[in-house]
Design a protein around this motif. Structure first.
Motif, PDB file in Angstrom:
ATOM      1  N   ALA A   1       0.798  -0.997  -0.177  1.00 56.10           N
ATOM      2  CA  ALA A   1      -0.039  -0.039   0.056  1.00 56.10           C
ATOM      3  C   ALA A   1       0.977   1.218  -0.018  1.00 56.10           C
ATOM      4  O   ALA A   1       0.508   2.195  -0.669  1.00 56.10           O
ATOM      5  CB  ALA A   1      -1.043   0.100   1.414  1.00 56.10           C
ATOM      6  N   LEU A   2       2.041   1.023   0.890  1.00 57.51           N
ATOM      7  CA  LEU A   2       2.763   2.497   0.833  1.00 57.51           C
ATOM      8  C   LEU A   2       3.221   2.788  -0.625  1.00 57.51           C
ATOM      9  O   LEU A   2       3.451   3.797  -1.010  1.00 57.51           O
ATOM     10  CB  LEU A   2       3.992   2.009   1.548  1.00 57.51           C
ATOM     11  CG  LEU A   2       4.835   3.208   2.376  1.00 57.51           C
ATOM     12  CD1 LEU A   2       5.487   2.752   3.718  1.00 57.51           C
ATOM     13  CD2 LEU A   2       5.971   3.682   1.537  1.00 57.51           C
ATOM     14  N   ALA A   3       3.911   1.626  -1.327  1.00 60.23           N
ATOM     15  CA  ALA A   3       4.297   1.766  -2.432  1.00 60.23           C
ATOM     16  C   ALA A   3       3.258   2.284  -3.648  1.00 60.23           C
ATOM     17  O   ALA A   3       3.593   3.145  -4.518  1.00 60.23           O
ATOM     18  CB  ALA A   3       4.963   0.657  -3.245  1.00 60.23           C
ATOM     19  N   ASP A   4       2.110   1.840  -3.596  1.00 59.61           N
ATOM     20  CA  ASP A   4       0.877   2.303  -4.516  1.00 59.61           C
ATOM     21  C   ASP A   4       0.592   3.636  -4.100  1.00 59.61           C
ATOM     22  O   ASP A   4       0.056   4.399  -4.896  1.00 59.61           O
ATOM     23  CB  ASP A   4      -0.297   1.254  -4.253  1.00 59.61           C
ATOM     24  CG  ASP A   4       0.081  -0.044  -4.859  1.00 59.61           C
ATOM     25  OD1 ASP A   4       1.118  -0.174  -5.650  1.00 59.61           O
ATOM     26  OD2 ASP A   4      -0.897  -1.215  -4.520  1.00 59.61           O
ATOM     27  N   MET A   5       0.792   4.060  -2.728  1.00 59.37           N
ATOM     28  CA  MET A   5       0.161   5.396  -2.604  1.00 59.37           C
ATOM     29  C   MET A   5       1.205   6.405  -2.365  1.00 59.37           C
ATOM     30  O   MET A   5       1.090   7.588  -1.792  1.00 59.37           O
ATOM     31  CB  MET A   5      -0.750   5.382  -1.284  1.00 59.37           C
ATOM     32  CG  MET A   5      -1.627   4.386  -1.341  1.00 59.37           C
ATOM     33  SD  MET A   5      -2.803   4.136   0.114  1.00 59.37           S
ATOM     34  CE  MET A   5      -3.533   5.774   0.026  1.00 59.37           C
ATOM     35  N   ALA A   6       2.502   6.076  -2.519  1.00 60.02           N
ATOM     36  CA  ALA A   6       3.477   6.893  -2.387  1.00 60.02           C
ATOM     37  C   ALA A   6       3.214   8.420  -2.844  1.00 60.02           C
ATOM     38  O   ALA A   6       3.576   9.310  -2.127  1.00 60.02           O
ATOM     39  CB  ALA A   6       4.831   6.449  -2.872  1.00 60.02           C
TER      40      ALA A   6
ATOM     41  N   LEU B   1      12.952   4.239   2.466  1.00 64.61           N
ATOM     42  CA  LEU B   1      12.476   5.209   1.934  1.00 64.61           C
ATOM     43  C   LEU B   1      12.635   4.906   0.255  1.00 64.61           C
ATOM     44  O   LEU B   1      11.657   5.488  -0.253  1.00 64.61           O
ATOM     45  CB  LEU B   1      13.390   6.635   2.373  1.00 64.61           C
ATOM     46  CG  LEU B   1      12.943   7.864   2.051  1.00 64.61           C
ATOM     47  CD1 LEU B   1      11.645   8.240   2.584  1.00 64.61           C
ATOM     48  CD2 LEU B   1      13.778   8.898   2.230  1.00 64.61           C
ATOM     49  N   VAL B   2      13.663   4.566  -0.034  1.00 62.78           N
ATOM     50  CA  VAL B   2      14.131   4.384  -1.386  1.00 62.78           C
ATOM     51  C   VAL B   2      13.263   3.271  -2.025  1.00 62.78           C
ATOM     52  O   VAL B   2      12.434   3.254  -3.031  1.00 62.78           O
ATOM     53  CB  VAL B   2      15.359   4.042  -1.727  1.00 62.78           C
ATOM     54  CG1 VAL B   2      15.765   4.068  -3.129  1.00 62.78           C
ATOM     55  CG2 VAL B   2      16.417   5.411  -1.334  1.00 62.78           C
TER      56      VAL B   2
ATOM     57  N   ALA C   1      10.919   8.103  -1.633  1.00 66.15           N
ATOM     58  CA  ALA C   1      12.002   9.062  -1.852  1.00 66.15           C
ATOM     59  C   ALA C   1      12.067   9.646  -3.285  1.00 66.15           C
ATOM     60  O   ALA C   1      12.589  10.935  -3.464  1.00 66.15           O
ATOM     61  CB  ALA C   1      13.561   8.329  -1.904  1.00 66.15           C
ATOM     62  N   ASP C   2      11.327   9.057  -4.219  1.00 64.48           N
ATOM     63  CA  ASP C   2      10.932   9.836  -5.529  1.00 64.48           C
ATOM     64  C   ASP C   2      10.340  11.114  -5.290  1.00 64.48           C
ATOM     65  O   ASP C   2      10.523  12.045  -6.373  1.00 64.48           O
ATOM     66  CB  ASP C   2      10.342   8.851  -6.327  1.00 64.48           C
ATOM     67  CG  ASP C   2      11.098   7.585  -6.908  1.00 64.48           C
ATOM     68  OD1 ASP C   2      12.127   7.593  -6.695  1.00 64.48           O
ATOM     69  OD2 ASP C   2      10.548   6.501  -7.154  1.00 64.48           O
ATOM     70  N   TYR C   3       9.824  11.181  -4.208  1.00 65.15           N
ATOM     71  CA  TYR C   3       8.823  12.486  -4.064  1.00 65.15           C
ATOM     72  C   TYR C   3       9.251  13.352  -2.980  1.00 65.15           C
ATOM     73  O   TYR C   3       9.170  14.475  -3.014  1.00 65.15           O
ATOM     74  CB  TYR C   3       7.348  12.010  -3.633  1.00 65.15           C
ATOM     75  CG  TYR C   3       6.748  11.314  -4.917  1.00 65.15           C
ATOM     76  CD1 TYR C   3       6.281  11.902  -5.794  1.00 65.15           C
ATOM     77  CD2 TYR C   3       6.846   9.720  -4.739  1.00 65.15           C
ATOM     78  CE1 TYR C   3       5.582  11.021  -6.957  1.00 65.15           C
ATOM     79  CE2 TYR C   3       6.289   9.093  -5.510  1.00 65.15           C
ATOM     80  CZ  TYR C   3       5.662   9.694  -6.732  1.00 65.15           C
ATOM     81  OH  TYR C   3       5.064   8.802  -7.773  1.00 65.15           O
ATOM     82  N   VAL C   4      10.137  12.938  -2.078  1.00 64.55           N
ATOM     83  CA  VAL C   4      10.529  13.883  -0.878  1.00 64.55           C
ATOM     84  C   VAL C   4      12.139  14.079  -0.973  1.00 64.55           C
ATOM     85  O   VAL C   4      12.807  14.957  -0.548  1.00 64.55           O
ATOM     86  CB  VAL C   4      10.047  13.198   0.516  1.00 64.55           C
ATOM     87  CG1 VAL C   4       8.724  13.000   0.313  1.00 64.55           C
ATOM     88  CG2 VAL C   4      10.965  11.945   0.923  1.00 64.55           C
ATOM     89  N   PHE C   5      12.714  13.139  -1.696  1.00 69.35           N
ATOM     90  CA  PHE C   5      14.304  13.299  -1.759  1.00 69.35           C
ATOM     91  C   PHE C   5      14.745  12.315  -2.798  1.00 69.35           C
ATOM     92  O   PHE C   5      15.623  11.468  -2.799  1.00 69.35           O
ATOM     93  CB  PHE C   5      14.805  12.488  -0.486  1.00 69.35           C
ATOM     94  CG  PHE C   5      16.503  12.800  -0.302  1.00 69.35           C
ATOM     95  CD1 PHE C   5      17.266  13.526  -1.242  1.00 69.35           C
ATOM     96  CD2 PHE C   5      17.024  12.286   0.901  1.00 69.35           C
ATOM     97  CE1 PHE C   5      18.497  13.983  -0.887  1.00 69.35           C
ATOM     98  CE2 PHE C   5      18.277  12.511   0.839  1.00 69.35           C
ATOM     99  CZ  PHE C   5      19.157  13.356   0.305  1.00 69.35           C
ATOM    100  N   PRO C   6      14.582  12.988  -4.123  1.00 68.07           N
ATOM    101  CA  PRO C   6      14.767  11.979  -5.246  1.00 68.07           C
ATOM    102  C   PRO C   6      16.082  11.967  -5.675  1.00 68.07           C
ATOM    103  O   PRO C   6      16.689  11.062  -6.406  1.00 68.07           O
ATOM    104  CB  PRO C   6      14.060  13.033  -6.513  1.00 68.07           C
ATOM    105  CG  PRO C   6      13.771  14.231  -5.984  1.00 68.07           C
ATOM    106  CD  PRO C   6      13.654  14.149  -4.407  1.00 68.07           C
ATOM    107  N   GLU C   7      16.907  12.937  -4.920  1.00 69.71           N
ATOM    108  CA  GLU C   7      18.513  12.668  -5.178  1.00 69.71           C
ATOM    109  C   GLU C   7      19.012  11.360  -4.819  1.00 69.71           C
ATOM    110  O   GLU C   7      19.972  11.039  -5.418  1.00 69.71           O
ATOM    111  CB  GLU C   7      19.286  14.018  -4.741  1.00 69.71           C
ATOM    112  CG  GLU C   7      18.757  15.460  -5.304  1.00 69.71           C
ATOM    113  CD  GLU C   7      17.473  15.949  -4.912  1.00 69.71           C
ATOM    114  OE1 GLU C   7      17.141  17.070  -5.338  1.00 69.71           O
ATOM    115  OE2 GLU C   7      16.824  15.244  -3.835  1.00 69.71           O
ATOM    116  N   LEU C   8      18.193  10.847  -3.723  1.00 69.64           N
ATOM    117  CA  LEU C   8      18.868   9.443  -3.267  1.00 69.64           C
ATOM    118  C   LEU C   8      18.739   8.458  -4.256  1.00 69.64           C
ATOM    119  O   LEU C   8      19.752   7.533  -4.485  1.00 69.64           O
ATOM    120  CB  LEU C   8      18.174   9.402  -1.952  1.00 69.64           C
ATOM    121  CG  LEU C   8      18.796   8.072  -0.896  1.00 69.64           C
ATOM    122  CD1 LEU C   8      20.453   8.439  -0.785  1.00 69.64           C
ATOM    123  CD2 LEU C   8      18.196   8.136   0.160  1.00 69.64           C
ATOM    124  N   PRO C   9      17.803   8.091  -4.625  1.00 69.87           N
ATOM    125  CA  PRO C   9      17.631   6.972  -5.453  1.00 69.87           C
ATOM    126  C   PRO C   9      18.136   7.461  -6.939  1.00 69.87           C
ATOM    127  O   PRO C   9      18.497   6.494  -7.622  1.00 69.87           O
ATOM    128  CB  PRO C   9      15.876   6.903  -5.908  1.00 69.87           C
ATOM    129  CG  PRO C   9      15.300   8.169  -5.384  1.00 69.87           C
ATOM    130  CD  PRO C   9      16.201   8.639  -4.287  1.00 69.87           C
TER     131      PRO C   9
END
Length: 476
Positions: free
Chosen positions: A193-198, A229-230, A235-243
């Motif tokens: 659910a977390l992955a779907d609703m990120a 997070l990744v 992370a794609d939405y809050v810290f995309p530089e990490l992934p």
């Protein structure tokens, strides 16, 4: 429901429970304090929920506590400080039974009062936080089997995870934060659910996301939290530089896995934090942020050279600019933004010392330029040396040891923090017949560089140098 009398519930909780009960109100210790009690951890910040409305129990807290606050009134929360006879102080927050929910496009939750403890617990983020102990009766309330999940080290939502994350998207950030704090794993259905609703995390304010990220980084297991997070897609939405650091590794492995390297640097930097008496007391948010940011410029600067090697030219400078942009987007304060980005920009500076031992002037300049960041910069630099070549690693460590010893010796002779040009701004303007402006600033910086390179100079020597620089600067 079990009985909780075997648990060491704080006398503060019992005393407050008796006070509420005397006025006909229910009161229960809830959330993190109950979880920590079961884990055997001390808790001085106590959270309660009650059947009473804020206007009904406000006077009780004011009369009972040694201090009072109501910043959370709009959420049904009032707080008090309680000082016990043994000198210990407890921070207490009491919240009316409630349920929070977000409108589809709202960035702030709506607060609705509930009418039962079980209903309140059903609206909490995870089962391990949906346990309560009624006070003063000490009745243990666990309608969602949180105790079992606690024993298994599992994060699971009390209700369907889709409903839970839809009600409050910030719970997705809390999930990865608890992975870092408790070293728990996320239940499969909750992770799906977390992955779907990120994407829904985007409706949450930057400040609330930032606060969760900081708690994650300051925890005991930040690497696991960042991996969650990744892996979740948050992370794609809050810290995309990490992934983005998960660069595709070419078949000849001509560069490191930058993502894995970054996580290693974080762990190594944490190991270099000091106790309260040292120069970088842990946990240190600034050092940890710099560790995860130090290479974020690499994806944008990667270049395959003709000789088959891979280069990341100027990734330090590019990374510093990206660091500023990301930290400002997360609403970090200006001081933290400037310091972390400076560490990122300077993290390669020491490498020149490994190749060729610096002059005393160059050492002074390094210390002067790093300023109050000197000790953090050295720790970041040490952490960044993750080579598998043991001889190279030892050479790097010896070089840093040598630099730090030289700094100690040089500081015995001179206070680096007080180094100033031999001529101040007023003297520069008088000698050159200038008014305040950019040219005076450039002259001042030149004289500071001259001072760092050459040490203290006699007045006439400094004047001669200033006049020489000015003639070159203004020559057509």
């Amino acid at each position: 429901m079990d009985n909780a009398k075997e648990y060491a519930v704080s006398p503060v909780a019992l005393e407050l429970g008796e006070l509420f009960a005397a006025h006909g109100y229910e009161l229960a210790l809830v959330g993190g304090p109950v979880r920590d009690l079961l884990l055997g951890r001390p808790a001085h910040d106590l959270d309660f929920c009650t059947s009473a409305r804020p206007e009904e129990f406000e006077h009780l807290l004011k009369e009972w506590g040694n201090g009072f606050w109501d910043m959370g009134r709009k959420f049904g929360t009032l707080g008090a400080l309680k000082r016990m006879p043994d000198g210990r102080e407890y921070s207490v927050e009491v919240t009316t039974y409630r349920s929070d929910s977000y409108e589809p496009d709202s960035r702030k939750p709506d607060v609705n009062y509930g009418d039962s403890l079980e209903g309140d617990l059903s609206r909490r983020d995870f089962t391990v936080n949906a346990m309560a102990i009624r006070v003063p009766s000490l009745e243990f309330v666990d309608p969602f089997d949180g105790r079992r999940d606690l024993e298994r080290g599992m994060l699971r939502t009390p209700v369907a995870p889709e409903q839970s994350f839809d009600d409050d998207p910030l719970r997705m950030m809390r999930a990865v934060r608890f992975v870092a704090q408790l070293n728990f794993r996320i239940a499969l259905d909750t992770a799906e659910a977390l992955a779907d609703m990120a994407p829904r995390i985007e409706i949450v304010s930057a400040e609330r996301v930032r606060d969760e990220l900081c708690k994650l980084l300051l925890s005991d297991h930040p690497r696991q939290g960042l991996e969650a997070l990744v892996d979740s897609g948050l992370a794609d939405y809050v810290f995309p530089e990490l992934p983005d650091l998960e660069l595709e590794i070419d078949e000849h492995h001509r560069h490191k896995d930058v993502y894995e390297h970054t996580l290693q640097v974080l762990e190594r930097a944490i190991a270099l934090e000091t106790d309260e008496e040292g120069p970088v007391p842990g946990p240190d948010l600034m050092l940890r942020l710099a560790a995860i940011m130090h290479d974020i410029g690499k994806p944008r600067t990667r270049k395959y050279e003709a000789n088959g090697k891979v280069s990341f030219l100027h990734h330090d400078v590019v990374g510093a600019k990206m660091t500023k942009k990301r930290m400002r987007a997360l609403h970090f304060d200006n001081h933290m933004v400037e310091d972390v980005s400076a560490l990122v920009e300077m993290h390669l500076r020491f490498h020149g010392y490994v190749d060729e031992r610096w002059s005393d002037a160059a050492v002074r300049r390094y210390v002067k330029d790093s300023g109050h960041l000197y000790h953090r910069l050295n720790r970041l630099t040490r952490a960044d040396a993750t080579t598998q070549n043991k001889a190279k690693e030892q050479m790097f460590a010896r070089a840093m040891d040598d630099l730090e010893e030289r700094v100690i010796e040089l500081k015995k002779k001179e206070d680096f923090d007080s180094i100033r040009p031999d001529l101040n701004g007023d003297e520069i303007m008088s000698i050159l017949s200038l008014k305040p402006g950019p040219l005076v600033g450039r002259a001042y910086r030149h004289m500071l560089d001259y001072r760092l390179d050459n040490g203290p100079a006699e007045h006439d020597v400094a004047v001669a140098e200033l006049l020489r620089w000015y003639e070159d600067e203004t020559r057509e």
